[in-house]
Design an enzyme around this catalytic site. Structure first.
Site, PDB file in Angstrom:
ATOM      1  N   LYS A   1      -8.505  -0.873   5.844  1.00 53.83           N
ATOM      2  CA  LYS A   1      -9.036  -1.344   4.773  1.00 53.83           C
ATOM      3  C   LYS A   1      -8.083  -2.446   4.409  1.00 53.83           C
ATOM      4  O   LYS A   1      -8.361  -3.311   3.522  1.00 53.83           O
ATOM      5  CB  LYS A   1      -8.781  -0.265   3.666  1.00 53.83           C
TER       6      LYS A   1
ATOM      7  N   ASP B   1     -15.328   2.784   8.033  1.00 57.95           N
ATOM      8  CA  ASP B   1     -14.042   4.032   7.697  1.00 57.95           C
ATOM      9  C   ASP B   1     -14.532   4.887   6.688  1.00 57.95           C
ATOM     10  O   ASP B   1     -14.267   6.290   6.826  1.00 57.95           O
ATOM     11  CB  ASP B   1     -12.936   3.302   7.034  1.00 57.95           C
TER      12      ASP B   1
ATOM     13  N   SER C   1      -7.700   4.305   9.791  1.00 60.09           N
ATOM     14  CA  SER C   1      -8.342   4.220   8.742  1.00 60.09           C
ATOM     15  C   SER C   1      -7.670   3.537   7.467  1.00 60.09           C
ATOM     16  O   SER C   1      -8.216   2.741   6.722  1.00 60.09           O
ATOM     17  CB  SER C   1      -8.496   5.755   8.230  1.00 60.09           C
TER      18      SER C   1
ATOM     19  N   ARG D   1     -14.773  13.135   9.203  1.00 57.73           N
ATOM     20  CA  ARG D   1     -13.556  13.622   9.618  1.00 57.73           C
ATOM     21  C   ARG D   1     -13.108  14.791   8.641  1.00 57.73           C
ATOM     22  O   ARG D   1     -12.696  15.969   9.212  1.00 57.73           O
ATOM     23  CB  ARG D   1     -12.395  12.771   9.897  1.00 57.73           C
TER      24      ARG D   1
ATOM     25  N   HIS E   1       0.856  -0.950  -0.174  1.00 51.96           N
ATOM     26  CA  HIS E   1      -0.062   0.076  -0.006  1.00 51.96           C
ATOM     27  C   HIS E   1       1.008   1.253  -0.165  1.00 51.96           C
ATOM     28  O   HIS E   1       1.756   1.307   0.658  1.00 51.96           O
ATOM     29  CB  HIS E   1      -0.926   0.018   1.202  1.00 51.96           C
TER      30      HIS E   1
HETATM   31  N1  URA Z   1      -6.197   7.990   3.866  1.00 50.95           N
HETATM   32  C1  URA Z   1      -7.020   7.343   4.441  1.00 50.95           C
HETATM   33  O1  URA Z   1      -7.434   6.209   3.859  1.00 50.95           O
HETATM   34  N2  URA Z   1      -7.557   7.758   5.661  1.00 50.95           N
HETATM   35  C2  URA Z   1      -7.168   8.866   6.284  1.00 50.95           C
HETATM   36  O2  URA Z   1      -7.770   8.954   7.333  1.00 50.95           O
HETATM   37  C3  URA Z   1      -6.230   9.689   5.636  1.00 50.95           C
HETATM   38  C4  URA Z   1      -5.747   9.157   4.302  1.00 50.95           C
END
Ligand code: URA
Length: 434
Positions: free
Chosen positions: A187, A161, A183, A168, A82
């Site tokens: 994933k 999320d 976050s 947020r 990632h």
């Molecule tokens: N990328 C994400 O997936 N989540 C965040 O909180 C910030 C950047």
């Protein structure tokens, strides 16, 4: 359990239990807790921070709020990768065929681009007919047959999320390290891999602008991954200037293909090798860095990494001939030099501005609904620390529209600072955390 009590506990600096975190995530996902209460909790977390245990509990609760991909039908250790995102970041396109050619099963979910950084799926669609809209069954079958498949993120991957991130975003609570780390990792954990290699960018084109913040984020993500039982490694790499030379979808595909032929730019090749080495070790295919490096060099030298890319493109409906003949990729009608306005050293490149130039040409999305032009972008000819003479080419701009070409050229020139004195170059790889 009452949301009011949870908010007050956090506001007063207390540590939330796993049960309290599970409760609020479950209820919020079902729309049973209103946004205003969750906003208050996010603000309390922003100021009071979260402990390691709270961060893990939040990550796991969000990961489990939707589908958890089951990759057990794929044999071997699945290693995901990632990137926190950057300009010219085409790493997945070169790295995944290389590690797949070394025997690591690649079962990856990728996203589309929004704003000044591009997405892997958009780039892959430069191959005519290519699609990531495959079923989970087809995805698993392709990995078992050819060792690699990439699919789009399903709507039900960590839905908590998705809701929380959107909230947020509008309540000034994005930039808390534990919230960002949980976050991203929610994933990744839901996507099912046994091990995760993170490419955490740092610099003017990155989400984290300073090295200190990038290391802090990397440390939190590694902690979460390891605490969740997935071997996790983070590589912190430079994003103070674009990665490689090409910025723009098809142009980046072309550069990734050149890299698989052993003819890629030095910085991009180095990053791909560094991440590849960590993936091979995490996947149990190599004992140490030397052995892993030799394996990766081997699959480039014997053409098997390039062949793996062609197999992968074909398996997902794309034209594999373009892997061997890049003239078949989308091409822009205007290709023009952007000339240096002065003589000197390239002292600074405002990296995200280069991404914005590509966006202005049509290569990125302003909104989720925007159509993108796969052919346009920039190929840099000079990078930080290089010497230029006035009139030398700084970049080649690829455009399909005169007015956009002119506007992007103007903006591009603002992004380059040319000075008499040279700079001290910082290394591409800033550190590796395990
Ligand atoms: N990328 C994400 O997936 N989540 C965040 O909180 C910030 C950047």
């Amino acid at each position: 359990m009452r949301m009011y009590d949870i908010i007050m506990k956090k506001r007063n600096g207390g540590e939330l239990s796993k049960e309290e975190i599970d409760f609020f995530i479950e209820q919020y996902t079902k729309d049973d807790i209103p946004d205003y209460q969750v906003s208050a909790l996010m603000m309390a977390i922003y100021f009071q921070k979260m402990t390691e245990a709270e961060t893990l509990a939040l990550t796991m609760a969000m990961a489990k709020s939707g589908d958890m991909l089951d990759l057990s039908a794929i044999e071997g250790i699945k290693v995901d990768k990632h990137s926190t995102g950057g300009v010219g970041d085409k790493t997945t396109l070169a790295l995944t065929p290389m590690v797949a050619a070394c025997g690591i099963p690649v079962a990856k979910m990728s996203g589309r681009g929004l704003g000044h950084t591009g997405g892997t799926i958009d780039k892959l669609e430069s191959f005519e007919g290519f699609s990531t809209g495959i079923s989970t069954e087809q995805f698993v079958e392709n990995v078992n047959e050819i060792g690699i498949a990439i699919m789009g993120q399903t709507a039900d991957l960590a839905p908590a999320d998705k809701k929380l991130y959107a909230l947020r975003d509008v309540t000034a609570t994005v930039d808390n390290m534990s919230l960002i780390a949980s976050s991203i990792m929610s994933k990744k954990l839901a996507a099912g891999a046994d091990a995760i290699v993170l490419d955490v960018k740092t610099g003017s084109g990155a989400f984290m602008k300073t090295e200190e913040d990038s290391f802090a984020l990397a440390k939190e993500m590694v902690q979460i991954g390891n605490n969740a039982g997935r071997k996790t490694i983070a590589v912190i790499s430079d994003m103070d200037q674009p990665l490689g030379m090409a910025v723009g979808n098809a142009l980046e595909v072309e550069e990734a293909i050149a890299t698989l032929r052993g003819e890629g730019p030095a910085d991009f090749t180095k990053l791909v090798m560094t991440l590849g080495v960590q993936m091979l070790i995490a996947g149990g295919k190599a004992c140490d860095e030397e052995e892993a490096g030799k394996m990766l060099e081997g699959v480039i030298a014997d053409g098997s990494a390039l062949k793996k890319l062609a197999q992968f493109v074909e398996a997902q409906g794309g034209n594999p001939a373009a892997v061997y003949d890049t003239s078949l990729l989308p091409k822009a009608s205007i290709v023009r030099e952007i000339k240096a306005p002065a003589t000197g050293y390239i002292n600074r490149i405002t990296c995200d501005e280069i991404g914005i130039c590509s966006l202005m040409l049509g290569g990125g999305r302003e909104t989720k609904e925007s159509e993108i032009d796969l052919a346009v972008g920039l190929v840099l000819q000079k990078k930080m620390g290089d010497f230029v003479k006035e009139g030398d080419a700084l970049a080649l701009i690829h455009a399909n529209d005169e007015a956009k070409c002119e506007a992007a050229t103007k903006r591009f020139l603002q992004a380059y600072t040319i000075t008499d004195a040279n700079i001290q170059k910082l290394p591409l790889i800033r550190g590796i955390l395990k």
